[in-house]
Motif scaffolding. Sequence first.
Motif, mmCIF file in Angstrom:
data_model
loop_
_atom_site.group_PDB
_atom_site.id
_atom_site.type_symbol
_atom_site.label_atom_id
_atom_site.label_comp_id
_atom_site.label_asym_id
_atom_site.label_seq_id
_atom_site.Cartn_x
_atom_site.Cartn_y
_atom_site.Cartn_z
ATOM 1 N N ILE A 96 0.741 -1.251 0.178
ATOM 2 C CA ILE A 96 -0.451 0.220 -0.274
ATOM 3 C C ILE A 96 0.902 1.306 -0.107
ATOM 4 C CG2 ILE A 96 -0.164 0.315 2.852
ATOM 5 C CD1 ILE A 96 -3.627 1.196 1.900
ATOM 6 N N GLN A 97 1.552 0.971 0.560
ATOM 7 C CA GLN A 97 3.047 2.020 0.358
ATOM 8 C C GLN A 97 2.841 3.186 -0.640
ATOM 9 O OE1 GLN A 97 6.284 1.848 3.859
ATOM 10 N NE2 GLN A 97 5.889 0.346 3.549
ATOM 11 N N PRO A 98 3.439 1.816 -1.681
ATOM 12 C CA PRO A 98 4.008 2.985 -3.137
ATOM 13 C C PRO A 98 2.531 3.698 -3.990
ATOM 14 C CG PRO A 98 4.294 0.444 -2.732
ATOM 15 C CD PRO A 98 4.232 1.427 -2.184
ATOM 16 N N GLU A 99 1.644 3.134 -3.345
ATOM 17 C CA GLU A 99 -0.169 3.516 -4.315
ATOM 18 C C GLU A 99 -0.369 4.916 -3.816
ATOM 19 O OE1 GLU A 99 -0.839 1.836 -5.947
ATOM 20 O OE2 GLU A 99 0.205 -0.542 -6.244
ATOM 21 N N ILE A 103 -0.940 8.006 -5.382
ATOM 22 C CA ILE A 103 -2.036 9.520 -5.005
ATOM 23 C C ILE A 103 -1.157 11.211 -4.731
ATOM 24 C CG2 ILE A 103 -3.680 9.760 -3.493
ATOM 25 C CD1 ILE A 103 -4.579 7.197 -3.190
ATOM 26 N N CYS A 104 -0.374 10.796 -3.603
ATOM 27 C CA CYS A 104 0.625 12.296 -4.024
ATOM 28 C C CYS A 104 1.172 12.862 -5.256
ATOM 29 C CB CYS A 104 1.626 11.815 -2.530
ATOM 30 S SG CYS A 104 1.085 11.003 -1.378
ATOM 31 N N TRP A 151 -2.472 12.688 -17.480
ATOM 32 C CA TRP A 151 -2.196 11.752 -16.196
ATOM 33 C C TRP A 151 -1.669 11.557 -14.274
ATOM 34 C CZ3 TRP A 151 0.155 7.242 -17.312
ATOM 35 C CH2 TRP A 151 0.829 6.961 -18.666
ATOM 36 N N ALA A 152 -2.959 13.160 -14.361
ATOM 37 C CA ALA A 152 -2.824 13.103 -12.760
ATOM 38 C C ALA A 152 -4.210 12.268 -12.641
ATOM 39 C CB ALA A 152 -3.158 14.195 -12.529
#
Length: 213
Positions: A96-99, A103-104, A151-152
Amino acid sequence: MNHTPFALPRLTAMIKQAVPRLLEGVVAPLAVFYAALAILGLDGALVAAVSWVYLGLLWRLIRRRPVPGTMVLAAIAITVRAALGLWSGSAVVYFIQPELGTICISMAFLASVRLRRPLVQKLTLDYIHLPSFVLRHERVRRFFARITLLWAFVLLTNSTVSIWLLLHQSIGTYLLVRTTAVAVISGLAFLGSAWAFRRVLKRLHAEAPAITS
């Protein structure tokens, strides 16, 4: 005043450059993690994922090939992720960390459009040289703003789908479906972006007498 002609690299050439990086940086680590998870369990899978990244760094050093800064950052990031995963004993914490980070990044893309400094333009210039008179053209400025917005939402969609799968499906299903979904969504967005970029450049070439005079 005349300007130096410019040309966008062929799409096939860009794909040939991207595919090896995609295989090494995305597909292979997931395959290593999943195989190790099935054989060694969660702890073994985390160690295997970290080992894969550091073996890649070592291989480049042995062959005296340049080590990209992004690869060093990826090694640091996966070390921290694995440490938290081992500490918590949860694969969800690891994935979940890279997800959350993605988002950031999507929020940063949106903010960059608001600030009229679209991030896609900066990322594009890392790989393709475009003359300053092209970058100043209003059509090009609108293109980069719109593609940055695209891309956002692509990044946000990828992360939303990934987090839902992670929280509601098994790790095996998550790895398979998430990898496929992200590849399809991102691939379509990339092809659409490249097509739109070529279309913009063709229009600029058609307007060349007005631009270069």
